[in-house]
Motif scaffolding. Sequence first.
Motif, PDB file in Angstrom:
ATOM      1  N   TRP A 291       0.796  -1.221   0.000  1.00  0.00           N
ATOM      2  CA  TRP A 291       0.000   0.000   0.000  1.00  0.00           C
ATOM      3  C   TRP A 291       0.833   1.278   0.000  1.00  0.00           C
ATOM      4  N   GLU A 295      -0.703   2.667   3.626  1.00  0.00           N
ATOM      5  CA  GLU A 295      -0.808   1.664   4.686  1.00  0.00           C
ATOM      6  C   GLU A 295      -1.469   2.240   5.934  1.00  0.00           C
ATOM      7  N   LYS A 298      -5.263   1.962   7.398  1.00  0.00           N
ATOM      8  CA  LYS A 298      -5.790   0.909   8.275  1.00  0.00           C
ATOM      9  C   LYS A 298      -6.144   1.455   9.652  1.00  0.00           C
ATOM     10  N   TRP A 299      -5.498   2.541  10.045  1.00  0.00           N
ATOM     11  CA  TRP A 299      -5.682   3.077  11.396  1.00  0.00           C
ATOM     12  C   TRP A 299      -6.328   4.460  11.399  1.00  0.00           C
ATOM     13  N   CYS A 336     -12.946  -2.718   5.366  1.00  0.00           N
ATOM     14  CA  CYS A 336     -11.881  -3.401   4.650  1.00  0.00           C
ATOM     15  C   CYS A 336     -11.018  -2.387   3.914  1.00  0.00           C
ATOM     16  N   MET A 337      -9.767  -2.758   3.680  1.00  0.00           N
ATOM     17  CA  MET A 337      -8.905  -1.890   2.873  1.00  0.00           C
ATOM     18  C   MET A 337      -9.389  -1.864   1.427  1.00  0.00           C
ATOM     19  N   LYS A 341     -11.600   1.349   2.553  1.00  0.00           N
ATOM     20  CA  LYS A 341     -10.592   2.332   2.940  1.00  0.00           C
ATOM     21  C   LYS A 341      -9.946   2.976   1.707  1.00  0.00           C
ATOM     22  N   TYR A 430      -8.018  -7.201   6.881  1.00  0.00           N
ATOM     23  CA  TYR A 430      -6.741  -6.951   7.552  1.00  0.00           C
ATOM     24  C   TYR A 430      -7.019  -6.882   9.053  1.00  0.00           C
ATOM     25  N   ALA A 432      -5.987  -4.556  12.397  1.00  0.00           N
ATOM     26  CA  ALA A 432      -5.307  -3.374  12.939  1.00  0.00           C
ATOM     27  C   ALA A 432      -4.331  -3.766  14.046  1.00  0.00           C
TER      28      ALA A 432
END
Length: 477
Positions: A291, A295, A298-299, A336-337, A341, A430, A432
């Motif tokens: 990513w 990346e 995700k957070w 989900c990514m 996301k 994914y 976290a």
Amino acid sequence: MAKTLIRGGTVVSATGRTKADVLIDGETIAAVLAPGSTLLGFDVAANVDTVIDATGKYVIPGGIDAHTHMELPFGGTSASDTFETGTRAAAWGGTTSIIDFAVQRTGERVEDGLAAWHEKAAGTCAIDYGFHQIIGGVDDASLRAMDTLVDEGVTSFKLFMAYPGVFYSDDGQILRAMQKSAETGLLTMMHAENGPAIDVLAAQLAEAGKIAPYYHGMARAWQMEEEATHRAIMLANLTGAPLYVVHVSAKQAVDQLAWARDQGWNVFGETCPQYLYQSLEDQLGAFSEEWGAFEGAKWVCSTPLRSRAEGHQHHMWQALRTNDLQMVSTDHCPFCMKGQKELGRDDFRAIPNGIGSVEHRMDLLYQGVVTGQLTLERWVEITSTTPARMFGLYGRKGVIQPGADADVVVYDPNGHTTISVDTHHMNMDYSAWEGFEVDGHVDTVVSRGKVIVDDGAYLGAAGDGRYLRRGLSQYLI
């Protein structure tokens, strides 16, 4: 009715621990007995249907996650966990009750929002569930509707000082809603961030080409959380409304809560696991081969992860020890990514806000016991007993005592849990918490007398959970 005996364990409450056996009769706890007790006049183990061996393990009340968002529409998509998948994952992690948020937006009816969430959850939940009510449009009609919430067992409502055009309430609307809170006994829950100012900062960052997830944290600066928290406190004090600030992440916001509590005001706060362990630098600023700088999406959550260099995480643990923060919920709102996301790949403002943690809260907080951040009793208090008291469930939930619902977790301090997308049960692509190691393990989960998780197997079913009609808060001064 089926009888179960949990034998040989250490029963842990918010006030202490003792070796004891727990007798369950049907859906409720019948007795808490000294090991080998003959108080009932017969051999208990020989007169039950099931014996659960808890030797060397902790026996605790089932966890209560008082802040979840199953199936929440947000940012052009919806949270990836349904009430079925999300509550099943919660059960795997030792949580036996959730309180989710029914949603009313500007122009919608409060009654319709609550009915819609009842429809989503009915017959699908693995564990018991209740609702808070989001009031996203404070007007005469919604204020009238708030009068009926207590009768529906919904005794708390949430306002937003963030997200203009979606959920945002201005100070005048907050004042009116808090006046209703003071009148009815409803607990006001607040998302405390200065949304209009954040939107300006976010736009300026985007215009400068700073579009990576890291800048989500920069736009939602701690000053925006501290200022809004103080403003919410003062409006609550003016109106006499009790105030509960959700997902506190900035140490300066904690200081505002501590100041108000030192005045003896009914002001409370929660934090979430991500604010105890994760950070702006390590997570929002993360980079991966798959990513790149995205990346960090995700957070992305709000309030955001804070700088480790500024010491926010340490301050959250300290506030839990001193009771300046009363409990830990997850704000579980998973995306989900892929396909979700990544909607914000070209602009952090379009990343759906949320992290999935409902399965891991009990474990993550137990790791705080292992590392000396919390006592064993405080672990139970902030994950079960206080949520029950804060939201009108105590006596039925949050305690192991005769007459309480038989929501019981057998937790093995000598077990081990590795968190991974490969093993979790949440509907996400994914984790976290990928690779996080916990020096403990949820072995057995009992929900209203039914064993729903045991020895690595899920034994529950959709529809096991029932709707919780809550009373008024039992935590107020």
